[in-house]
Design an enzyme around this catalytic site. Structure first.
Site, PDB file in Angstrom:
ATOM      1  N   LYS A  67      -1.436  -5.246  19.824  1.00 33.32           N
ATOM      2  CA  LYS A  67      -1.739  -5.038  18.064  1.00 33.32           C
ATOM      3  C   LYS A  67      -0.377  -5.260  17.406  1.00 33.32           C
ATOM      4  O   LYS A  67       0.609  -4.624  17.440  1.00 33.32           O
ATOM      5  CB  LYS A  67      -2.347  -3.844  17.858  1.00 33.32           C
ATOM      6  CG  LYS A  67      -2.755  -3.353  16.467  1.00 33.32           C
ATOM      7  CD  LYS A  67      -3.211  -2.009  16.332  1.00 33.32           C
ATOM      8  CE  LYS A  67      -3.474  -1.621  14.987  1.00 33.32           C
ATOM      9  NZ  LYS A  67      -4.188  -0.357  14.905  1.00 33.32           N
ATOM     10  N   LYS A  79      -5.184  -8.255  18.589  1.00 34.53           N
ATOM     11  CA  LYS A  79      -5.419  -7.907  17.337  1.00 34.53           C
ATOM     12  C   LYS A  79      -4.178  -8.157  16.285  1.00 34.53           C
ATOM     13  O   LYS A  79      -3.203  -7.673  16.802  1.00 34.53           O
ATOM     14  CB  LYS A  79      -5.754  -6.324  16.959  1.00 34.53           C
ATOM     15  CG  LYS A  79      -6.220  -6.318  15.558  1.00 34.53           C
ATOM     16  CD  LYS A  79      -6.523  -4.759  15.397  1.00 34.53           C
ATOM     17  CE  LYS A  79      -6.924  -4.209  14.130  1.00 34.53           C
ATOM     18  NZ  LYS A  79      -7.096  -2.793  13.790  1.00 34.53           N
TER      19      LYS A  79
END
Length: 329
Positions: free
Chosen positions: A201, A254
């Protein structure tokens, strides 16, 4: 393989032929729809920076979930907006927390049996300071404590699994959180609950609209000391290695669009189920272009999703899930 004997356009002549030889396919069951659940009843509050996305109370969330089930969408990713926040994120792991309450209501609804309920495990929506962990201050300086944060995150994951989450998904990017969550789940008799780790992320500008949706903007500083530097591909692979070694069952990339190379590299290296999150900024900028007539909505939406699948994602978390499912029929 010389022209004119080989004519690549032969297999593009009709939609039926194009469909027959299509390499990458997108289905409703490969998409996950995020829901932002808030206190109250009959609440459906529009999120200004994300057209057609809402903060919804539990009763309204059930209606959204039923619609997703009817469309054949694969699952839901649940975020909570608590009535109160504090520095220890108490609402994240409370038995009567907002997501725990929603999960229990969803599990009573037989119409939702085919939906996978994924509970986001993070503290930023629940802390008064908006960071994803415990803040330690030293005068004007601060840092996010890793190990004390991990203890709360693991406790939160177990609470959500007990409430009925099919999958728990830690998104905090603290070191060692997957191992701690696995140990907490197993100790609670929840050894069958999978962990979907947000393994890579990145600290991204594309999260901007989400901060409004989840009321989770940091009140000071930023998250660059724990979320990844967007320039680092090799480090992303090390993060995934670590989370898999600690017991992650699935991984999530992400954001998606600016990091398609990360998705591709991970797909080539790992034989585990892998998803990607088409984040709020990706959604909002496309919607802004649609509203101005700069892009054809349906084609651009579907192309963006197919591109993520083609890069290697098995499933996609996307705010377009319902719209795309309607297109796919």
């Amino acid at each position: 393989m010389n022209f004119p004997a080989v004519r690549m356009r032969r297999l593009r002549r009709t939609e039926a032929i194009r469909s027959l030889v299509r390499e990458t396919r997108l289905e409703p069951g490969q998409m996950i729809y995020p829901l932002f659940i808030c206190p109250g009843e009959g609440v459906r509050k529009a999120i200004g920076s994300m057209p057609d996305v809402y903060n919804v109370s539990v009763d309204e969330a059930i209606k959204e979930a039923e619609q997703c089930a009817e469309l054949g969408i694969g699952g839901l990713l649940l975020f909570g907006l608590p009535a109160e926040k504090d520095e220890q994120a108490t609402g994240a792991w409370a038995d009567d927390g907002i997501v725990q309450t929603a999960l229990r209501a969803m599990k009573k609804n037989r119409k939702l049996d085919k939906l996978v309920t994924i509970a986001d495990v993070c503290l930023c929506e629940y802390t008064s300071h908006g960071h994803c962990g415990v803040v330690a201050r030293d005068g004007d300086h601060f840092h996010i404590e890793n190990d004390s944060s991990v203890a709360i995150i693991a406790k939160t994951a177990a609470s959500l699994a007990k409430a009925g989450a099919d999958v728990v998904a830690p998104s905090d990017m603290m070191d060692g959180r997957v191992e701690a969550i696995r140990a907490e789940l197993d100790a609670a008799g929840l050894e069958q609950t999978p962990v979907l780790s947000y393994a890579s992320k990145f600290a991204s500008a594309f999260y901007g609209p989400f901060r409004e949706a989840a009321d989770s903007a940091p009140q000071f500083g930023d998250r660059r000391s724990y979320q990844m530097d967007g320039a680092n591909l090799r480090e992303a692979m090390r993060e995934i290695d670590q989370d898999l070694a600690e017991g992650a069952d699935m991984v999530l990339m992400k954001p998606a669009m600016p990091y398609l190379d990360v998705i591709r590299e991970a797909r080539q290296r790992y034989d585990v189920p892998m998803g990607a999150y088409q984040v709020s900024g990706e959604y909002s900028m496309l919607r802004a272009a649609f509203e101005r007539g700069w892009l054809e909505p349906e084609r651009a939406m579907m192309e963006s999703l197919v591109g993520i699948r083609r890069a290697g994602a098995d499933f996609i978390v996307t705010y377009f899930a319902k719209d795309a499912a309607k297109v796919l029929g």
